[in-house]
Structure formats: C-alpha cells, structure tokens
Write a protein that holds these residues in place. Structure first.
Motif, short mmCIF file in Angstrom:
data_model
loop_
_atom_site.label_atom_id
_atom_site.label_comp_id
_atom_site.label_asym_id
_atom_site.label_seq_id
_atom_site.Cartn_x
_atom_site.Cartn_y
_atom_site.Cartn_z
N GLY A 279 -3.17 5.06 4.49
CA GLY A 279 -2.52 4.27 3.23
C GLY A 279 -3.99 3.49 2.53
N ASP A 280 -4.89 4.41 2.10
CA ASP A 280 -6.05 3.98 1.30
C ASP A 280 -5.77 3.46 -0.05
OD1 ASP A 280 -6.24 6.17 0.43
OD2 ASP A 280 -8.14 6.30 0.16
N LEU A 281 -6.88 3.20 -0.68
CA LEU A 281 -6.49 2.72 -2.08
C LEU A 281 -5.92 3.83 -3.02
CD1 LEU A 281 -6.93 0.33 -4.01
CD2 LEU A 281 -9.39 1.12 -4.40
N THR A 282 -6.26 5.14 -2.86
CA THR A 282 -5.90 6.16 -3.51
C THR A 282 -4.37 6.53 -3.08
OG1 THR A 282 -8.03 7.20 -3.58
CG2 THR A 282 -6.17 8.44 -4.12
N PHE A 283 -4.02 6.41 -1.93
CA PHE A 283 -2.50 6.51 -1.31
C PHE A 283 -1.62 5.36 -2.03
CE2 PHE A 283 0.70 5.99 1.83
CZ PHE A 283 0.90 7.19 2.05
N ARG A 284 -2.30 4.19 -2.08
CA ARG A 284 -1.32 3.03 -2.67
C ARG A 284 -1.29 3.32 -4.15
NH1 ARG A 284 1.02 1.03 1.75
NH2 ARG A 284 -0.71 0.26 3.43
N ALA A 285 -2.22 3.85 -4.64
CA ALA A 285 -2.07 4.09 -6.05
C ALA A 285 -0.95 5.04 -6.31
CB ALA A 285 -3.46 4.61 -6.76
N GLN A 286 -0.91 6.04 -5.47
CA GLN A 286 0.20 7.25 -5.77
C GLN A 286 1.68 6.47 -5.65
OE1 GLN A 286 -0.30 9.96 -7.03
NE2 GLN A 286 -1.92 11.39 -5.69
N GLN A 287 1.50 5.69 -4.57
CA GLN A 287 3.00 5.07 -4.35
C GLN A 287 3.31 4.16 -5.44
OE1 GLN A 287 2.32 2.76 -0.62
NE2 GLN A 287 3.48 3.95 0.29
N ILE A 288 2.43 3.36 -6.03
CA ILE A 288 2.59 2.38 -7.01
C ILE A 288 2.92 3.33 -8.42
CG2 ILE A 288 1.54 0.61 -8.66
CD1 ILE A 288 -0.04 -0.21 -6.38
N ARG A 289 2.18 4.38 -8.62
CA ARG A 289 2.31 5.24 -9.64
C ARG A 289 3.85 5.73 -9.46
NH1 ARG A 289 2.11 10.60 -11.39
NH2 ARG A 289 1.91 11.46 -9.29
N ALA A 290 4.25 5.89 -8.35
CA ALA A 290 5.93 6.49 -8.25
C ALA A 290 6.67 5.42 -8.61
CB ALA A 290 6.00 7.21 -6.72
#
Lengths: 217, 238
Positions: free
Chosen positions: B165-176
């Motif tokens: 769950g790094d920054l990029t992973f969180r970004a994908q979640q927020i995007r979704a």
C-alpha cells in the motif's frame, strides 16, 4: 516443485512474442528520448529566462517522479482530455518522455565539453548559428556521448517491464499471463529474468566497445 | 480535487510506506555497495570475481522482474517472502549493484600516493582503509549515491504492483473511489517530487559536511553533471 522443461518449452513462443513487444517499445521509446532530449537541451540554452527556467523545472519534475506513475497518468488521464491512446503507444510515449530527461543531461554535458575554440572558430568564419550547431558543435558533442546514450538504452530496456501495469503484454506481462493460467510462475518468470540478464550483459559489452571507440577521455 | 485532498490520511499513509521502503532499500543497497565495492578493489582474484558476478547480474536484471520473481516464483520452491521483504530485497540488490561500481570507482580514484603514504606510516590494512582511503572516497561517492537514492525512491512505485500500500497503490484506490483521475495522479506526482527534492537537499548537506571534514572547499555543484542510473558511476570515473 521441480523445474519442468516441457512446460518451459510450451510457454516459450508466448514469451518470445512478449520479447518482441518489449524490443519494439524500447526502440521506439529510445527514438523519442534521443530527439526530445536534444530539444530540451537546446531549449534550455535559449536566452529567454522564462523558457529555459520553465524547461529546467519541467525536466527536473519528470526526472524525479516515478515512470510508473507517469505511465498511469498518460494512460488514464490523457483520454479524459480527448486524446485516447493505445496501451503500447502510451507506454512508448511514457518511456521516451521519461528518458528524454536523462538524455538531455547527457547532451548538455557533451555540448559543454566542446572546446571554446570551436565556438570562436565558428564566429571567426562567420558561420550562421544554424550551421555552427549543425556542422560543428553537435557532431562533436554527440560523438563524445555515444556510450552514455547507449547506457540509457540498456536502462530503458530494463524499465520496459513496467508497461505491464498499463496492460501491455510485453515480456514480463506474457510470463505473468502464462503463469496465471497454470499457477506455475517459476518457469516463466525465471526464463524472463535470464533473458533480461543475457540481453543486458551482451549490450553492456557493446557499450564498452563503443566507449573504446569514441574514447571520451 | 477536493475529494482527493480529503483523502489525505490515505495519501500520507502511502507516503509513509514509500519513505520506509526508500530508507530500508537504501540501507541494504549501501551495505551491499560497500561490501561488494571493497571486494572489487581487493588483491584477491576470487573477491574481484565475486564483485563482477554480483554487479553484472544485478545490474542486468530489471527491478520489476526481480520483484516478481521473489514474490511469485520463489514461494513455489519453498521460499516465502512478505511483500515488504521482497520489495526491499529487489530494490536493494538492484541499486546495490550500481552502488558497488560507484564505491569501486571512488576507491580507485583516491590518489595512489595516499595509499603509499599509509603504508610508509606502517598503518595496518584496516587503518589504511578506514582512516585514509575511505574518507576521501566518500567525498567522491556522495553525488552519485544521491542520484541512486532518488532512483531507488522512484523504483518504490513498483511495489504497488505486488500489493503493497505505497503512495501509488493508494492513488489507484482513491482514483477508483472518487473517479478523480487527473487530480489524484497530479497530487501524488507532486508528492514524489517533494520527496525527491528533500532527498537531494539531504545529500547536498552531507556533501558539504564531508568536504568540511576533509578540509576541502565545497565543490561547485554544476561541475558535476547529474546523470543517474547506468552512468551513475561515470561521474566518478570521469
């Protein structure tokens, strides 16, 4: 679990297909990086402070942020602005754009290395600016940096697996798909790793040859 | 945009993972770089060969391929890593190979007379290294190390592909969850940029400290071209 040669042979054609995509993406991306890098370098030398400072920060920004996120950006954001790109196209643009910031630095060093006398000779011969760049400065600058540029081709090749994140079925992506079908990841991913090492080691030998030929110091 | 900014606790948690990975990865890379870099300057053929094998192998593998291999392939033969361990190992092994070349180049670039003087003064091998050659080499190592650490930090984005769950992973979640694609990616790009700039400031501070320690004047920064990755070692050789 032991290594299964039969299975390895079965997935090999898929992997070679993936390798083809990897090579295409790397070469096209490299072409963009070579051209765009030179554009950045020349723009940074324009007398307009606004232009060269803007370019400086844009380049710095692209260079210090992850390629993976830039790929996501190109792939997911640009369609929203009316520019829909195929996965491979987006990947090629991403690779090229990211690495252009590195090649730009290489060109800059090459140009700074051209002796002052060459510039003065251009002035003395009254060469137009365009000819001075085209026929005197750039040929000498680029020659010196050929090995450094070659290193970035290798680096780019090794970053190309990231394209699987935007659904390009390149080498690693092909291996992953092959593994997912049978739940046997050992053979495909190991073969990919070996292929990468072979290609990288061979190409670094070529770069060393280039270094000897275009001796930089 | 405001939806994305409201998700800031998630982004901060992601950024914290990114920072942790950068620190652990750099620590491993540094240790490997020193060990194998020293091996590369050894008089013994076997140690030098060890250095070559490590450097050529891990410089040749793509970080993501190594990460996938550790994460998906190795468990099948009985070695199971946590995602975090697989990520730190692959980042550290990879960047450590570049670092080993930097260390080797820097040690070889210390003037030979320094080494001879240390022998003349009857220093033991360990003292020669720790008191004479290494401190001078460190000054040469720092700028390329700075570049490598930034490369490593950028590389941490890959861990999102192995479910960390790094920054990029969180970004994908927020995007979704918000559908704010542009804003999400812009925000994390800026966050990565800020982290990179902070790392660069820290390295420059360290460079000034080391120069002062050695009684040298600070080197003008533009004199050292910032090229990273493959030619990171070139800055030392040149």
């Amino acid at each position: 679990m032991t290594w299964d040669w039969h299975y390895t042979g079965e997935i090999l054609p898929d992997l070679l297909d993936g390798l083809r995509v990897t090579v295409i993406a790397t070469l096209l991306g490299y072409l963009i990086a070579l051209v765009l890098g030179l554009v950045w370098t020349l723009l940074r030398r324009t007398p307009s402070r606004i232009v060269n400072q803007t370019v400086r920060w844009v380049v710095e920004f692209i260079r210090s942020t992850p390629l993976l996120v830039q790929l996501f950006f190109i792939f997911y954001v640009l369609p929203g602005w009316g520019l829909t790109l195929g996965a491979l196209t987006a990947g090629v643009i991403g690779l090229g754009l990211h690495y252009s910031t590195y090649t730009s630095e290489v060109y800059r060093a090459g140009i700074a290395d051209v002796p002052r006398g060459q510039w003065e000779a251009c002035t003395a011969l009254n060469l137009p600016r365009r000819r001075a760049w085209q026929d005197v400065i750039l040929p000498q600058a680029v020659r010196k940096v050929v090995p450094a540029l070659g290193n970035y081709l290798i680096a780019m090749f090794k970053d190309s697996p990231m394209l699987l994140a935007i659904n390009v079925v390149e080498l690693l992506g092909a291996a992953y798909h092959a593994g997912a079908e049978t739940l046997r990841y050992l053979e495909p991913i190991t073969v990919v790793g070996v292929l990468f090492v072979i290609v990288s080691v061979l190409s670094s030998i070529v770069v060393r040859r280039l270094e000897a030929r275009y001796a930089t110091h | 945009m405001s939806d994305v900014l409201e998700a800031y606790p998630q982004l901060l948690r992601g950024a914290w993972i990114t920072v942790q990975l950068t620190v652990y990865g750099s620590a491993l890379a540094l240790a490997l770089a020193l060990a194998f870099g020293l091996a590369g300057t050894s008089r013994h053929v076997a140690l030098r060969a060890l250095n070559r094998v490590y450097v050529e192998f891990f410089r040749g593998t793509a970080t993501l391929v190594l990460m996938y291999w550790l994460f998906y392939a190795l468990p099948l033969v009985g070695f199971r890593f946590t995602p975090m361990a697989a990520a730190v190992l692959s980042l550290g092994l990879n960047v450590g190979a570049y670092g080993a070349e930097v260390v080797r180049g820097a040690l070889n670039a210390v003037p030979k007379a320094q080494y001879e003087a240390a022998i003349a003064l009857n220093f033991r091998p360990w003292q020669r290294l720790v008191r004479v050659t290494l401190p001078q080499a460190v000054a040469l190592m720092l700028p390329p190390f700075g570049n490598l650490i930034i490369e490593l930090m950028k590389g941490t984005a890959l861990v999102s592909l192995i479910t960390i769950g790094d920054l990029t992973f969180r970004a994908q979640q927020i995007r979704a969850s918000t559908g704010e694609t542009t804003a999400t990616f812009l925000v994390i790009l800026v966050m990565y940029f800020v982290i990179a700039q902070l790392l660069q400031l820290a390295v420059r501070y360290a460079e000034r400290r080391v120069d002062r320690m050695l009684g040298r004047r600070p080197v003008r920064r533009d004199a050292l071209p910032r090229t990273a990755d493959a030619s990171g070692a070139g800055a030392v050789k040149g």
